[in-house]
Design an enzyme around this catalytic site. Structure first.
Site, PDB file in Angstrom:
ATOM      1  N   HIS A  67       0.119   8.958   6.655  1.00 46.74           N
ATOM      2  CA  HIS A  67      -0.915   8.286   5.872  1.00 46.74           C
ATOM      3  C   HIS A  67      -1.888   9.275   5.236  1.00 46.74           C
ATOM      4  CE1 HIS A  67      -3.356   4.954   4.584  1.00 46.74           C
ATOM      5  NE2 HIS A  67      -2.734   4.076   5.359  1.00 46.74           N
ATOM      6  N   HIS A 105      -0.388  -1.112  11.732  1.00 47.36           N
ATOM      7  CA  HIS A 105      -0.162   0.309  12.051  1.00 47.36           C
ATOM      8  C   HIS A 105      -0.043   0.597  13.545  1.00 47.36           C
ATOM      9  CE1 HIS A 105      -0.315   1.186   7.918  1.00 47.36           C
ATOM     10  NE2 HIS A 105      -1.591   1.513   7.784  1.00 47.36           N
ATOM     11  N   GLU A 150       3.229   5.945   1.193  1.00 47.98           N
ATOM     12  CA  GLU A 150       3.637   5.843   2.585  1.00 47.98           C
ATOM     13  C   GLU A 150       5.109   5.415   2.654  1.00 47.98           C
ATOM     14  OE1 GLU A 150       0.640   3.265   4.561  1.00 47.98           O
ATOM     15  OE2 GLU A 150      -0.462   3.585   2.684  1.00 47.98           O
TER      16      GLU A 150
END
Length: 348
Positions: free
Chosen positions: A185, A111, A313
């Protein structure tokens, strides 16, 4: 339509943290912090006419930066960038140059690294109450941030319509070739009582999924969902075929024409009558059922644990920067990155 800008009383560095509330004519409310563009509230009306918040989060902003929360950090409700999901060994090559990112998830980069877009205070560049309640955030990611190349300018616009659609429109440009793969998210739970999400009914318009190694890094192989636990082409409860220990943490390749805005998934909870439909221009939807979620003092003092929420996502193929046959995730200076994802809620 209304837009309210509310100070949290917090500053990070020299930037003030605000909550921006988007309210439509039906009373649906979405609250977004400019820190990480975190969706803190998504309050809708269920089939009984009762308002309920369908996203996990905290009652106060300070909890999002609490040291205990960050120790087992689940990215509650935040934007993800520069690069969503995992990059194998945190390594990639662009224009012949080698880059090494932080290994913040075992041997891999997750991420965007140690301090991704989720931990930045974004600038609020505009708000509007017509034709929809909307707010636009902007972040300038400088060359070398988390060791990514190039100055990257990113805009993210949130619009709330009277059809209970929350539209996320992303745009980015760069002065140097750089990998980019953005997503959001949010953790959703459509139950009126916050029960585990195993009995939510889920459908994913994907006939294949991406093989992952033991650390959930995409390998480059495409696998059929047919005759596997990953087959959500026909709606069924999430728990019907799942691994009872691991749940789901899987990237699905959507059945679509590349770049078109299409329905990725639909998730329904029968008691509330709520359904969440996710539309996206992106080719992949990562489905996560929160196996590793462990949060104390959530909203109303609730503790969040495994399977208390699900995430959809939308993104490009994870680790695509290292897999040439995947759709390209390197943005060139003459190009503009765009992405649209819509969360639509219906009650029946």
């Amino acid at each position: 339509m209304k837009v309210n800008k509310i100070t949290t009383g917090h500053k990070i560095g020299d930037k003030e943290v605000f909550a921006v509330e988007l309210v439509n004519d039906k009373g649906t409310l979405v609250s977004i912090f400019n820190y990480g563009t975190i969706i803190n509230k998504f309050v809708v009306t269920n089939k009984a006419g009762v308002q309920q918040d369908i996203v996990l989060g905290f009652d106060n902003f300070s909890s999002y930066v609490d040291k205990e929360y960050l120790k087992n950090y689940p990215y509650l409700g935040a934007v993800i960038g520069r690069y969503a999901n995992r990059i194998r060994k945190g390594e990639f090559v662009v224009d012949g140059a080698d880059y090494q990112l932080a290994k913040n998830n075992g041997e891999d980069c997750l991420h965007g690294g140690l301090e991704g877009f989720d931990k930045k205070v974004w600038d609020i560049t505009s708000t509007s109450e017509a034709p929809h309640a909307s707010v636009t955030f902007q972040h300038f990611s400088l060359d070398g941030e988390e060791n990514f190349p190039g100055d990257l300018a990113v805009q993210l616009k949130f619009e709330l319509t009277n059809n209970d659609e929350l539209i996320l429109s992303y745009q980015a440009d760069t002065d140097e070739a750089t990998p980019i793969n953005l997503t959001h998210h949010s953790y959703f739970n459509l139950s009126t009582t916050g029960d585990k999400i195993g009995k939510h009914i889920h459908q994913m318009n994907a006939s294949s999924y991406l093989e992952q190694d033991e650390n959930f890094v995409v390998t480059g192989n495409l696998l059929p969902v047919k005759d596997s636990i990953h087959d959500f082409t026909v709606a069924r409860t999430i728990e019907e075929n799942w691994d009872k220990v691991a749940g789901y943490d899987q990237s699905y390749v959507l059945d679509k024409t590349y770049g078109e805005l299409t329905l990725a998934s639909k998730t329904t909870e029968t008691n509330s009558g709520l359904s969440l439909l996710v539309y996206s221009t992106e080719p992949v939807a990562h489905f996560y059922t929160a196996k590793h979620l462990s949060v104390k003092n959530g909203k109303n003092g609730k503790e969040y644990g495994e399977f208390d929420a699900f995430c959809v996502e939308t993104q490009h193929h994870p680790n695509a920067v290292n897999i040439p046959h995947f759709p390209n995730t390197v943005l060139e200076p003459e190009e503009v990155y765009t992405q649209t994802t819509i969360y639509k809620v219906i009650a029946n």
